[in-house]
Design an enzyme around this catalytic site. Structure first.
Site, PDB file in Angstrom:
ATOM      1  N   HIS A   1     -59.774  35.874 -14.597  1.00 23.41           N
ATOM      2  CA  HIS A   1     -58.865  35.202 -15.538  1.00 23.41           C
ATOM      3  C   HIS A   1     -57.517  35.907 -15.488  1.00 23.41           C
ATOM      4  CE1 HIS A   1     -62.572  33.699 -18.047  1.00 23.41           C
ATOM      5  NE2 HIS A   1     -62.568  33.275 -16.801  1.00 23.41           N
TER       6      HIS A   1
ATOM      7  N   ASP B   1     -61.199  28.222 -13.003  1.00 26.25           N
ATOM      8  CA  ASP B   1     -59.812  28.559 -12.677  1.00 26.25           C
ATOM      9  C   ASP B   1     -58.815  27.559 -13.236  1.00 26.25           C
ATOM     10  OD1 ASP B   1     -60.929  30.656 -11.233  1.00 26.25           O
ATOM     11  OD2 ASP B   1     -61.076  29.435  -9.422  1.00 26.25           O
TER      12      ASP B   1
ATOM     13  N   GLN C   1     -66.245  30.599 -16.084  1.00 25.79           N
ATOM     14  CA  GLN C   1     -66.620  29.517 -15.183  1.00 25.79           C
ATOM     15  C   GLN C   1     -66.250  28.200 -15.887  1.00 25.79           C
ATOM     16  OE1 GLN C   1     -69.068  32.306 -15.588  1.00 25.79           O
ATOM     17  NE2 GLN C   1     -67.674  32.994 -14.016  1.00 25.79           N
TER      18      GLN C   1
ATOM     19  N   LYS D   1     -57.955  29.255 -18.217  1.00 25.59           N
ATOM     20  CA  LYS D   1     -58.538  29.637 -19.510  1.00 25.59           C
ATOM     21  C   LYS D   1     -57.934  30.950 -20.007  1.00 25.59           C
ATOM     22  CE  LYS D   1     -62.544  29.603 -17.439  1.00 25.59           C
ATOM     23  NZ  LYS D   1     -62.214  28.949 -16.160  1.00 25.59           N
TER      24      LYS D   1
HETATM   25  P1  GDP Z   1     -59.074  30.967 -15.306  1.00 25.71           P
HETATM   26  O1  GDP Z   1     -60.169  31.533 -14.458  1.00 25.71           O
HETATM   27  O2  GDP Z   1     -59.437  29.645 -15.901  1.00 25.71           O
HETATM   28  O3  GDP Z   1     -58.558  31.925 -16.338  1.00 25.71           O
HETATM   29  O4  GDP Z   1     -57.872  30.681 -14.301  1.00 25.71           O
HETATM   30  P2  GDP Z   1     -57.357  31.650 -13.099  1.00 25.71           P
HETATM   31  O5  GDP Z   1     -56.624  32.789 -13.681  1.00 25.71           O
HETATM   32  O6  GDP Z   1     -58.469  31.948 -12.163  1.00 25.71           O
HETATM   33  O7  GDP Z   1     -56.407  30.651 -12.317  1.00 25.71           O
HETATM   34  C1  GDP Z   1     -55.354  30.014 -12.962  1.00 25.71           C
HETATM   35  C2  GDP Z   1     -54.058  30.374 -12.227  1.00 25.71           C
HETATM   36  O8  GDP Z   1     -53.037  29.492 -12.641  1.00 25.71           O
HETATM   37  C3  GDP Z   1     -53.564  31.762 -12.575  1.00 25.71           C
HETATM   38  O9  GDP Z   1     -52.884  32.284 -11.454  1.00 25.71           O
HETATM   39  C4  GDP Z   1     -52.580  31.518 -13.712  1.00 25.71           C
HETATM   40  O10 GDP Z   1     -51.569  32.519 -13.790  1.00 25.71           O
HETATM   41  C5  GDP Z   1     -51.987  30.209 -13.297  1.00 25.71           C
HETATM   42  N1  GDP Z   1     -51.553  29.335 -14.394  1.00 25.71           N
HETATM   43  C6  GDP Z   1     -52.161  29.112 -15.601  1.00 25.71           C
HETATM   44  N2  GDP Z   1     -51.494  28.155 -16.276  1.00 25.71           N
HETATM   45  C7  GDP Z   1     -50.463  27.776 -15.497  1.00 25.71           C
HETATM   46  C8  GDP Z   1     -49.431  26.792 -15.632  1.00 25.71           C
HETATM   47  O11 GDP Z   1     -49.341  26.061 -16.610  1.00 25.71           O
HETATM   48  N3  GDP Z   1     -48.541  26.672 -14.581  1.00 25.71           N
HETATM   49  C9  GDP Z   1     -48.629  27.442 -13.454  1.00 25.71           C
HETATM   50  N4  GDP Z   1     -47.738  27.257 -12.490  1.00 25.71           N
HETATM   51  N5  GDP Z   1     -49.595  28.381 -13.305  1.00 25.71           N
HETATM   52  C10 GDP Z   1     -50.498  28.530 -14.297  1.00 25.71           C
HETATM   53  P1  IMO Z   2     -63.531  31.547 -13.737  1.00 21.82           P
HETATM   54  O1  IMO Z   2     -64.096  32.071 -15.041  1.00 21.82           O
HETATM   55  C1  IMO Z   2     -64.196  29.388  -9.991  1.00 21.82           C
HETATM   56  C2  IMO Z   2     -68.227  29.558  -8.308  1.00 21.82           C
HETATM   57  C3  IMO Z   2     -68.314  30.252  -6.962  1.00 21.82           C
HETATM   58  C4  IMO Z   2     -69.459  29.480  -6.343  1.00 21.82           C
HETATM   59  C5  IMO Z   2     -70.395  29.264  -7.531  1.00 21.82           C
HETATM   60  C6  IMO Z   2     -71.510  30.290  -7.650  1.00 21.82           C
HETATM   61  O2  IMO Z   2     -62.483  32.397 -13.154  1.00 21.82           O
HETATM   62  O3  IMO Z   2     -63.139  30.106 -13.872  1.00 21.82           O
HETATM   63  P2  IMO Z   2     -71.552  32.838  -8.437  1.00 21.82           P
HETATM   64  O4  IMO Z   2     -70.873  34.039  -7.876  1.00 21.82           O
HETATM   65  O5  IMO Z   2     -71.243  32.576  -9.868  1.00 21.82           O
HETATM   66  O6  IMO Z   2     -73.036  32.829  -8.157  1.00 21.82           O
HETATM   67  O7  IMO Z   2     -70.972  31.602  -7.567  1.00 21.82           O
HETATM   68  O8  IMO Z   2     -69.580  29.330  -8.689  1.00 21.82           O
HETATM   69  N1  IMO Z   2     -67.587  30.348  -9.394  1.00 21.82           N
HETATM   70  C7  IMO Z   2     -66.332  30.169  -9.806  1.00 21.82           C
HETATM   71  N2  IMO Z   2     -65.366  29.348  -9.330  1.00 21.82           N
HETATM   72  N3  IMO Z   2     -63.962  30.161 -11.082  1.00 21.82           N
HETATM   73  C8  IMO Z   2     -64.924  30.970 -11.573  1.00 21.82           C
HETATM   74  O9  IMO Z   2     -64.771  31.677 -12.716  1.00 21.82           O
HETATM   75  C9  IMO Z   2     -66.164  31.035 -10.900  1.00 21.82           C
HETATM   76  N4  IMO Z   2     -67.321  31.722 -11.105  1.00 21.82           N
HETATM   77  C10 IMO Z   2     -68.179  31.289 -10.171  1.00 21.82           C
HETATM   78  O10 IMO Z   2     -67.115  30.092  -6.234  1.00 21.82           O
HETATM   79  O11 IMO Z   2     -69.023  28.229  -5.916  1.00 21.82           O
HETATM   80 MG    MG Z   3     -60.542  32.184 -12.521  1.00 20.66          MG
END
Ligand code: GDP
Ligand code: IMO
Ligand code: MG
Length: 416
Positions: free
Chosen positions: A49, A21, A230, A24
């Protein structure tokens, strides 16, 4: 932007440096226009994502986050585990926004299929762990079981969708038998078969063999952007085991998952938040106490994109960044969510664990001014610039991208 893009070369991987999270999805969405192919290599719908497109929040679980960019070829690699109804839903939702996916989608015939009963096994295993060693806090998307069946050489792969219904029925019956005998979970074999047949109707034409994919990926023509899923500290081998996911989440894992020759990767961008979060159980020595954790959670919108769970929030760890950089060979950082720290008066950064086990911290002064939407490094308050310089100095890796908001354009690009 152009010099930076040129520096990435033909094949670039975007890899999470923390526990997921990091943002990416946003990075991939921002970079996609400069590439011909976007690819996911490993993991499944445990990924969430997020991007903002047309002012609306969209979450990708299986398709790469650049999929809104028309005309880009999309590859889902052999290392992935794919829950077909989730994929079909994602394709249909994009279709409703006028974005066609199927004509440009290629799925490896070797990618594994996540059956619905894997989610039940995932939940059953978590329940049992809760009573014994303690739960992992999985996303309950059936990811662990999918990789378990794969490693047992009993899984169903995408290639099965091109086989007869009778063959598919036999494969599902074998899995259902194992689900019952090994895990005490009863699978609805008819329901599973029906889901696979529906998916086969839509996806059969997208399935390609290893040779076709390898030839395509290893041809010298296309620029390829690989979206990590991840993150490094969740890697099955190199992460904080057993509190990890079941796949290879590193740059090497991505290369392997796609079936690409390792030396062909030209660059790797490490994505890290300016602080840190984690969903699920496991070590997190920089986890913040209240009220700081709550401030980060609310400002950063730190709730899981897949499960909606509140994310645990804390501070940056330099040893973790260094470790991820070493494992992946990052060429540069994308430090995301700098703006989330705007109101902090002081920013703790974890430096090292001393010989006596004492934790050593550095307290950097906060900038207490808005960085939201900044696109130029010079626009940042001096202390925010110092914070970035500090990360560069401590990791010896340049910060080329800095996130200053959720939207695609809210990003600073520092040219080489
Ligand atoms: P990912 O799994 O790595 O793609 O990340 P996620 O989407 O799960 O979580 C990242 C969160 O942060 C999302 O809600 C994005 O919209 C938000 N986000 C990403 N970059 C930025 C940033 O530079 N500033 C802020 N405020 N939010 C961001
Ligand atoms: P993105 O791509 C954050 C974590 C779960 C748990 C562990 C194992 O959005 O960054 P699983 O369901 O994979 O067997 O869970 O891994 N986990 C993540 N945490 N972002 C993710 O993906 C995750 N994918 C799995 O919360 O701790
Ligand atoms: Mg994520």
């Amino acid at each position: 932007m152009n010099e930076f893009i040129a520096s990435l070369g033909q094949i670039c991987a975007v890899i999470g440096a923390q526990w997921g999270d990091e943002g990416k999805g946003k990075a991939v969405d921002a970079l996609t226009e400069h590439f011909d192919v976007i690819a996911r290599a490993s993991g499944g719908a445990n990924a969430g994502h997020t991007i903002i497109f047309d002012g609306k929040k969209r979450v990708f679980h299986l398709l790469p986050s650049g999929s809104f960019h028309a005309g880009k070829k999309i590859i889902l690699g052999a290392g992935m585990v794919i829950h077909l109804p989730t994929l079909l839903k994602e394709i249909a939702e994009l279709g409703q926004s006028g974005v066609e996916i199927l004509p440009r989608l290629t799925i490896s015939s070797a990618a594994h299929i996540v059956l619905d009963c894997y989610k039940d096994i995932d939940a059953a295993l978590e329940e049992r762990r809760a009573e014994t060693a303690g739960k992992i806090g999985t996303t309950k998307r059936g990811i662990g079981p999918a990789y378990m069946f794969k490693a047992m050489r009993a899984g169903i792969r995408m290639e099965s969708l091109t086989r007869s219904a009778a063959e598919l029925r036999r494969e599902i019956a074998t899995i259902a038998d194992m689900a019952r005998s090994l895990f005490g979970v009863s699978a609805d074999a008819d329901g599973e078969l029906e889901l696979l047949r529906q998916a086969a109707d839509s996806l059969r034409g997208c399935i390609a063999g290893a040779d076709e994919i390898a030839e395509f990926l290893n041809s010298k023509k296309s620029r390829i952007l690989i979206e990590g899923a991840q993150a490094t500290l969740l890697d099955l081998d190199h992460g904080t085991y057993p509190y990890v996911t079941s796949s290879a989440t590193t740059a090497a894992g991505a290369i392997h998952g796609l079936g690409m020759a390792p030396r062909r990767l030209s660059s790797c961008i490490g994505v890290a938040k300016a602080y840190c979060t984690r969903v699920g159980e496991g070590e997190f020595i920089t986890e913040a106490a209240e009220p700081a954790a709550g401030r980060l959670r609310e400002r950063g919108g730190e709730y899981g994109a897949t499960t909606g769970r509140p994310r645990r929030c804390g501070w940056l760890s330099i040893p973790n960044l260094r470790r991820s950089a070493t494992i992946n060979g990052f060429d540069c950082w994308n430090i995301t969510k700098l703006d989330v720290l705007d109101a902090e008066s002081e920013i703790p950064v974890f430096m090292e664990t001393g010989g006596s086990g004492a934790l050593s911290w550095k307290k950097l002064p906060g900038w207490q001014a808005s960085t939201v939407g900044a696109t130029d490094f010079g626009e940042l308050p001096e202390r925010a610039q110092d914070f970035i310089a500090f990360i560069e100095q401590e990791t010896q890796i340049p910060v080329r991208l800095i996130g200053t908001g959720q939207r695609r354009g809210e990003m600073i690009v520092r040219n080489v």
